[in-house]
Write a protein that holds these residues in place. Structure first.
Motif, PDB file in Angstrom:
ATOM      1  N   THR A  19      21.338  28.132  50.326  1.00  0.00           N
ATOM      2  CA  THR A  19      22.572  29.330  50.449  1.00  0.00           C
ATOM      3  C   THR A  19      23.780  28.757  49.384  1.00  0.00           C
ATOM      4  OG1 THR A  19      21.669  29.441  52.521  1.00  0.00           O
ATOM      5  CG2 THR A  19      23.986  30.186  52.031  1.00  0.00           C
ATOM      6  N   ILE A  20      24.019  27.730  49.376  1.00  0.00           N
ATOM      7  CA  ILE A  20      24.948  27.364  48.459  1.00  0.00           C
ATOM      8  C   ILE A  20      24.629  27.717  46.856  1.00  0.00           C
ATOM      9  CG2 ILE A  20      26.332  25.446  47.338  1.00  0.00           C
ATOM     10  CD1 ILE A  20      26.353  24.100  50.181  1.00  0.00           C
ATOM     11  N   LEU A  40      25.616  18.133  43.158  1.00  0.00           N
ATOM     12  CA  LEU A  40      25.986  18.278  44.548  1.00  0.00           C
ATOM     13  C   LEU A  40      24.868  17.644  45.370  1.00  0.00           C
ATOM     14  CD1 LEU A  40      27.177  21.759  44.452  1.00  0.00           C
ATOM     15  CD2 LEU A  40      28.593  19.708  43.995  1.00  0.00           C
ATOM     16  N   PHE A  41      25.074  16.892  46.367  1.00  0.00           N
ATOM     17  CA  PHE A  41      24.124  16.493  47.292  1.00  0.00           C
ATOM     18  C   PHE A  41      24.601  16.979  48.598  1.00  0.00           C
ATOM     19  CE2 PHE A  41      21.779  13.469  50.143  1.00  0.00           C
ATOM     20  CZ  PHE A  41      20.643  13.413  49.449  1.00  0.00           C
ATOM     21  N   VAL A  42      23.686  17.962  49.183  1.00  0.00           N
ATOM     22  CA  VAL A  42      24.025  18.768  50.364  1.00  0.00           C
ATOM     23  C   VAL A  42      23.393  18.128  51.471  1.00  0.00           C
ATOM     24  CG1 VAL A  42      24.302  20.995  51.490  1.00  0.00           C
ATOM     25  CG2 VAL A  42      24.462  20.741  49.029  1.00  0.00           C
ATOM     26  N   LEU A  97      30.490  22.655  58.817  1.00  0.00           N
ATOM     27  CA  LEU A  97      30.992  23.876  57.950  1.00  0.00           C
ATOM     28  C   LEU A  97      30.227  25.124  57.927  1.00  0.00           C
ATOM     29  CD1 LEU A  97      31.278  21.747  54.585  1.00  0.00           C
ATOM     30  CD2 LEU A  97      32.839  22.130  56.245  1.00  0.00           C
ATOM     31  N   ASP A  98      30.863  26.129  58.006  1.00  0.00           N
ATOM     32  CA  ASP A  98      30.504  27.589  57.958  1.00  0.00           C
ATOM     33  C   ASP A  98      29.908  28.059  56.662  1.00  0.00           C
ATOM     34  OD1 ASP A  98      32.294  28.519  56.775  1.00  0.00           O
ATOM     35  OD2 ASP A  98      33.373  29.707  58.548  1.00  0.00           O
ATOM     36  N   VAL A  99      29.204  28.825  56.348  1.00  0.00           N
ATOM     37  CA  VAL A  99      28.630  29.320  54.950  1.00  0.00           C
ATOM     38  C   VAL A  99      29.647  29.162  53.779  1.00  0.00           C
ATOM     39  CG1 VAL A  99      27.513  30.958  53.525  1.00  0.00           C
ATOM     40  CG2 VAL A  99      26.624  30.269  56.005  1.00  0.00           C
ATOM     41  N   ASP A 100      30.683  29.967  54.109  1.00  0.00           N
ATOM     42  CA  ASP A 100      31.893  30.194  53.257  1.00  0.00           C
ATOM     43  C   ASP A 100      32.606  28.730  53.126  1.00  0.00           C
ATOM     44  OD1 ASP A 100      33.107  31.762  51.573  1.00  0.00           O
ATOM     45  OD2 ASP A 100      35.040  31.337  52.757  1.00  0.00           O
ATOM     46  N   ALA A 101      32.784  27.877  54.066  1.00  0.00           N
ATOM     47  CA  ALA A 101      33.466  26.796  53.691  1.00  0.00           C
ATOM     48  C   ALA A 101      32.621  25.819  52.915  1.00  0.00           C
ATOM     49  CB  ALA A 101      33.752  25.818  55.019  1.00  0.00           C
ATOM     50  N   ALA A 102      31.315  25.801  53.242  1.00  0.00           N
ATOM     51  CA  ALA A 102      30.459  24.860  52.182  1.00  0.00           C
ATOM     52  C   ALA A 102      30.398  25.308  50.736  1.00  0.00           C
ATOM     53  CB  ALA A 102      28.851  24.885  52.933  1.00  0.00           C
TER      54      ALA A 102
END
Ligand code: DC
Length: 205
Positions: free
Chosen positions: A17-18, A122-124, A184-189
């Protein structure tokens, strides 16, 4: 100009998603490298030899909704252990990463093996329970019958295989920015990821 964003992390961490949102925002191309392993895994379930399947992979093999099932995910994780399968998929991923105009690649070994020179890594992550809950909801919405416990066991089995293998195991690059999406929600992530990219772009200009 080439600019690569490498996004790694375990299943259902939010990396896909990110990555899609970053690509859209920045006008970059996006490659979900898990689809390469899923397409090979799908062919292996049909009786094809894993290396032959990897060598014969075509772009159109990636556009297939049948790759999104738990059965194919497990098959993908199993073929991903094989060094010759991984080697057969390297050139395509590296060429994609360095294409003009920028690229976002998400997977398990992008920042460590495929593109250690990526401008942003990035490491998610998220807890196994949160990831299983997300995946359970996704599968239920698609009408795939399963239980939360089954999905959690599936997530844990894949984590173990993906992190424990000898070839290109899932692990953060030393210089990766970590984003834990558990709370975190999608937007914050997305905003956390975008901030890391903007910082690097500003440092370069
Ligand atoms: O990201 P995904 O869940 O679609 O990936 C499916 C499997 O493919 C995953 O369990 C491990 C493997 N994989 C990999 O080994 N290296 C990558 N870069 C991407 C995926």
């Amino acid at each position: 100009m080439a600019f690569t964003i490498a996004v790694d992390g375990p299943a259902a961490s939010g990396k896909g998603t990110i990555s899609k949102a970053l690509a859209r925002e920045l006008g970059f191309a996006h490659l979900d490298t898990g689809l390469l392993y899923r397409a090979v895994g799908r062919k292996v379930l049909d009786g094809v030899d894993p290396l032959e399947a990897a060598q014969a992979l075509l772009a159109e093999d990636l556009e297939n909704d049948a790759l999104r099932t738990p059965e194919v995910a497990q098959a993908a994780s199993k073929v991903a252990v094989l060094g010759d399968v991984r080697a057969a998929l390297v050139d395509f991923q590296r060429a994609f990463a360095r294409r003009a105009g920028g690229a976002v690649l998400d997977g398990r070994d992008i920042g460590t093996v495929i593109c250690p020179e990526a401008e942003v890594k990035l490491f998610v992550t998220a807890s196994a329970e949160v990831r299983a809950e997300r995946r359970f909801r996704e599968l239920s919405e698609k009408g795939i019958e399963t239980s939360f416990d089954e999905v959690l066991a599936d997530v844990r089995a894949r984590d173990e295989r993906d992190m424990g293998r000898a070839e290109a195991p899932l692990k953060p690059a030393e210089d990766a920015v970590h984003i834990d999406t558990s709370r975190l929600d999608v937007d914050a992530a997305f905003q956390a990821a975008l901030a890391a990219v903007r910082e690097k772009q500003e440092a370069q200009s």
